[in-house]
Design an enzyme around this catalytic site. Sequence first.
Site, mmCIF file in Angstrom:
data_model
loop_
_atom_site.group_PDB
_atom_site.id
_atom_site.type_symbol
_atom_site.label_atom_id
_atom_site.label_comp_id
_atom_site.label_asym_id
_atom_site.label_seq_id
_atom_site.Cartn_x
_atom_site.Cartn_y
_atom_site.Cartn_z
ATOM 1 N N ASP A 76 4.274 -5.517 3.659
ATOM 2 C CA ASP A 76 3.990 -4.564 4.733
ATOM 3 C C ASP A 76 4.872 -4.847 5.874
ATOM 4 O OD1 ASP A 76 2.365 -2.552 5.879
ATOM 5 O OD2 ASP A 76 0.625 -3.336 5.168
ATOM 6 N N HIS A 78 3.022 3.072 13.210
ATOM 7 C CA HIS A 78 2.249 4.230 13.381
ATOM 8 C C HIS A 78 2.540 5.593 14.380
ATOM 9 C CE1 HIS A 78 -1.578 2.099 11.197
ATOM 10 N NE2 HIS A 78 -0.200 2.094 10.567
ATOM 11 N N ASP A 122 5.851 2.563 6.852
ATOM 12 C CA ASP A 122 4.577 1.693 6.627
ATOM 13 C C ASP A 122 3.768 2.515 5.649
ATOM 14 O OD1 ASP A 122 2.165 0.543 6.793
ATOM 15 O OD2 ASP A 122 1.596 1.058 8.779
ATOM 16 N N HIS A 126 0.869 -1.227 0.140
ATOM 17 C CA HIS A 126 0.092 0.012 -0.066
ATOM 18 C C HIS A 126 0.745 1.123 -0.024
ATOM 19 C CE1 HIS A 126 0.163 1.191 4.316
ATOM 20 N NE2 HIS A 126 0.000 -0.090 4.615
ATOM 21 N N GLU A 160 -5.436 1.613 2.437
ATOM 22 C CA GLU A 160 -5.085 0.501 3.050
ATOM 23 C C GLU A 160 -5.406 0.831 4.594
ATOM 24 O OE1 GLU A 160 -2.877 -2.330 5.889
ATOM 25 O OE2 GLU A 160 -2.736 -0.435 5.594
#
Length: 332
Positions: free
Chosen positions: A220, A306, A165, A62, A197
């Site tokens: 990923d 994240h 990411d 993604h 995604e």
Amino acid sequence: MLELLRKVSSAHGVSGFEKKAAETIRGLIADYTDEQYTDTLGNLIAVKRGNGQGRKVMLCAHMDEIGFMVTFIEEKGQLCIAPVGGISFAASSYDRVMSEKGVRGLIVPRGGVKPADYSADKFYIDIGAKNRKEAEKKVKIGDVFRFEADVVRLCGKRVCGHPLDDRIGCAILIEIAKALANEKINDDIYYVFSVQEEVGLRGSKTAAYAIAPELSLAYDVTATGDVPGDTPMACSLGDGAAIKIKDNSVICDPTLVEELVDIAKKEKIKYQLEILTYGGTDTASMQMARAGSRACALSVPSRYIHSGNEMLDLDDAIACVDLTVAYIKSIN
Ligand code: CO
Ligand code: ZN
């Protein structure tokens, strides 16, 4: 790999707004594929055509990233935000952010809020504006901000930055395309750089429906269990390509997992096995597209996922490239 990762990371691509990321990646993969196009949602698809007798293989990473959307501008010039994707607010306080138009700011927790209570409505973006009027000259409702892109080298082959990411997955796909460009492969190889995604595996759904692959691999990041206080997990930075057995969205094809393990052993490529107890990946969309496909994923173990600074080991990414190239050659 580091230079390539820097290039693909530099382009803005908050979920739903991936045009710049798509342009950058298209420029980097065009030479290694026969055709490139984007679909209605914005997925970038680059194809290496086989001999017309082979399978359709979908390799997917993604290109979208988590970010912040401006919902309201306060009288004193602060920007209220809605999260795009699963932001780790505790890990991102006072990080630098930048809008798609290049406006810089900081993501700041409101005074007196305890970390346990952190959520999007407890944060604002401060662009340094004197008041609403000045802010409105630079920003409008619906603008999206990302963590400032930057990839720096740490010890050995470790790097940190944003958005690893999943631009690391995008870099892996480009390297695979480069390695396979001059190989005679019967299969059609679809390199798919999916959108949205981070908000629910949305882009890969439509791409996989259109392509209808027989064999699918997602690329990923995955979590690790290698720093103090982590939930136990058999994944560590530097231990090789992580062959996914399961995450919260998918149980990978067990035979495909076995085949990948066998190739890794035979070719002496470093690998580890991954079971992620939360989170989902594009693997699920591809597995369930149309009548289904044999699906698995190769993950790059990453710390601090994240946040505005994820950390990974480039050798794990290179192992993902080597394992895929060896596997595709072996089935052709
Ligand atoms: Co993510
Ligand atoms: Zn991801």
